[in-house]
Design a protein around this motif. Structure first.
Motif, short mmCIF file in Angstrom:
data_model
loop_
_atom_site.label_atom_id
_atom_site.label_comp_id
_atom_site.label_asym_id
_atom_site.label_seq_id
_atom_site.Cartn_x
_atom_site.Cartn_y
_atom_site.Cartn_z
N PHE A 4 8.65 -9.04 2.56
CA PHE A 4 7.78 -9.46 2.15
C PHE A 4 8.02 -10.22 0.75
O PHE A 4 7.95 -9.20 -0.28
CB PHE A 4 6.82 -8.03 1.74
N LEU A 7 5.86 -8.97 -2.69
CA LEU A 7 5.09 -7.03 -2.50
C LEU A 7 6.24 -6.68 -3.84
O LEU A 7 6.77 -6.70 -3.78
CB LEU A 7 6.02 -6.77 -1.23
N THR A 11 0.27 -6.82 -6.26
CA THR A 11 -0.07 -7.08 -4.93
C THR A 11 -0.25 -5.12 -4.24
O THR A 11 -1.00 -5.36 -3.04
CB THR A 11 0.64 -7.48 -3.21
N ARG A 12 0.48 -4.38 -4.35
CA ARG A 12 0.78 -3.54 -4.14
C ARG A 12 -0.87 -2.83 -4.39
O ARG A 12 -1.89 -1.85 -3.81
CB ARG A 12 1.68 -1.99 -4.57
N MET A 15 -3.42 -3.90 -2.07
CA MET A 15 -3.06 -3.62 -0.79
C MET A 15 -3.98 -1.86 -0.43
O MET A 15 -4.64 -1.63 -0.03
CB MET A 15 -2.12 -3.53 -0.71
N VAL A 50 1.59 1.67 1.62
CA VAL A 50 1.72 0.92 0.58
C VAL A 50 1.89 1.43 -1.07
O VAL A 50 2.11 0.52 -1.92
CB VAL A 50 0.12 0.81 0.68
N ASN A 54 6.87 1.04 2.74
CA ASN A 54 6.89 -0.83 3.64
C ASN A 54 6.79 -0.42 4.94
O ASN A 54 6.82 1.27 5.08
CB ASN A 54 8.39 -1.96 3.07
N ASN A 95 1.90 -5.24 7.49
CA ASN A 95 1.03 -6.17 6.74
C ASN A 95 0.68 -7.14 7.14
O ASN A 95 -0.21 -7.84 6.25
CB ASN A 95 2.05 -7.16 8.27
N TYR A 98 -0.79 -5.97 3.09
CA TYR A 98 0.33 -6.94 2.86
C TYR A 98 -0.85 -7.89 2.60
O TYR A 98 -0.44 -8.73 1.96
CB TYR A 98 1.66 -6.66 3.12
N SER A 167 3.52 -13.67 8.33
CA SER A 167 2.93 -13.81 7.08
C SER A 167 2.34 -14.84 6.45
O SER A 167 2.42 -15.79 6.59
CB SER A 167 3.49 -12.08 5.84
#
Length: 177
Positions: A4, A7, A11-12, A15, A50, A54, A95, A98, A167
């Motif tokens: 990813f 990641l 981004t988390r 998410m 998250v 992962n 995914n 993500y 992805s």
């Protein structure tokens, strides 16, 4: 294992917003192979993955917490649930969230997203190879993902469910208006 590319903490955070919204609106995709324990524990295990993990840590937690039935009925036949069911499910779900996080981030930054191979495949599907490298509007991708939780109804130009290995990643290409 997935690579990813975006990641990180930013981004988390996106998410996490998506997971919390899905929990609040009862829109989590529970595996049809979950037992009662899986149904009860999945949301917390997903939140933890998250925040700090992962797809692998989610799969391990689902196995350790014994969240899957040992057998499933398929028509008149009862079969053993495959041993890789937790990993396959965790890969697809992590995914999905993500990609949702990347879409929010890309939209906020005004950029397109690109479909890429995030998990190596010895023999990638020809359909997957056709869409690798495609640039997409993050609003469109987010809408398609949210309207097809298991990935089966996203259309031919999008990464599908658990086994696609595809992805999305951020690009520097501005969203076209």
């Amino acid at each position: 294992m997935f690579n990813f590319e975006n990641l990180d903490q930013k981004t988390r955070q996106y998410m996490l917003i998506e997971v919390e919204e899905a929990i609040k609106n009862s829109q989590l995709n529970h595996s049809k192979r979950f037992n009662e324990q899986g149904i009860q524990r999945y949301s917390q295990l997903l939140l933890e993955a998250v925040r700090n993990g992962n797809e692998q840590t989610l799969a391990t937690a689902l196995q350790e917490q014994e969240c899957f039935n040992s057998h499933e009925k398929q028509g008149a036949v009862t079969r053993k649930v495959p041993t890789n069911a937790p990993l396959t499910f965790a890969e697809g779900e992590f995914n999905n969230f993500y990609m949702r996080g990347v879409c929010h981030r890309a939209f906020g930054e005004g950029h397109m997203v690109e479909i890429y191979r995030a998990k190596a495949a010895s023999t990638p599907r020809s359909v997957s190879k056709l869409i690798e490298g495609n640039l997409e509007d993050p609003r469109r991708v987010l809408l398609l993902i949210k309207n097809s939780l298991d990935g089966s109804n996203r259309g031919s130009g999008m990464p599908t469910g658990s086994n696609s290995g595809l992805s999305i990643r951020l690009t520097a290409v501005p969203v076209q208006k």
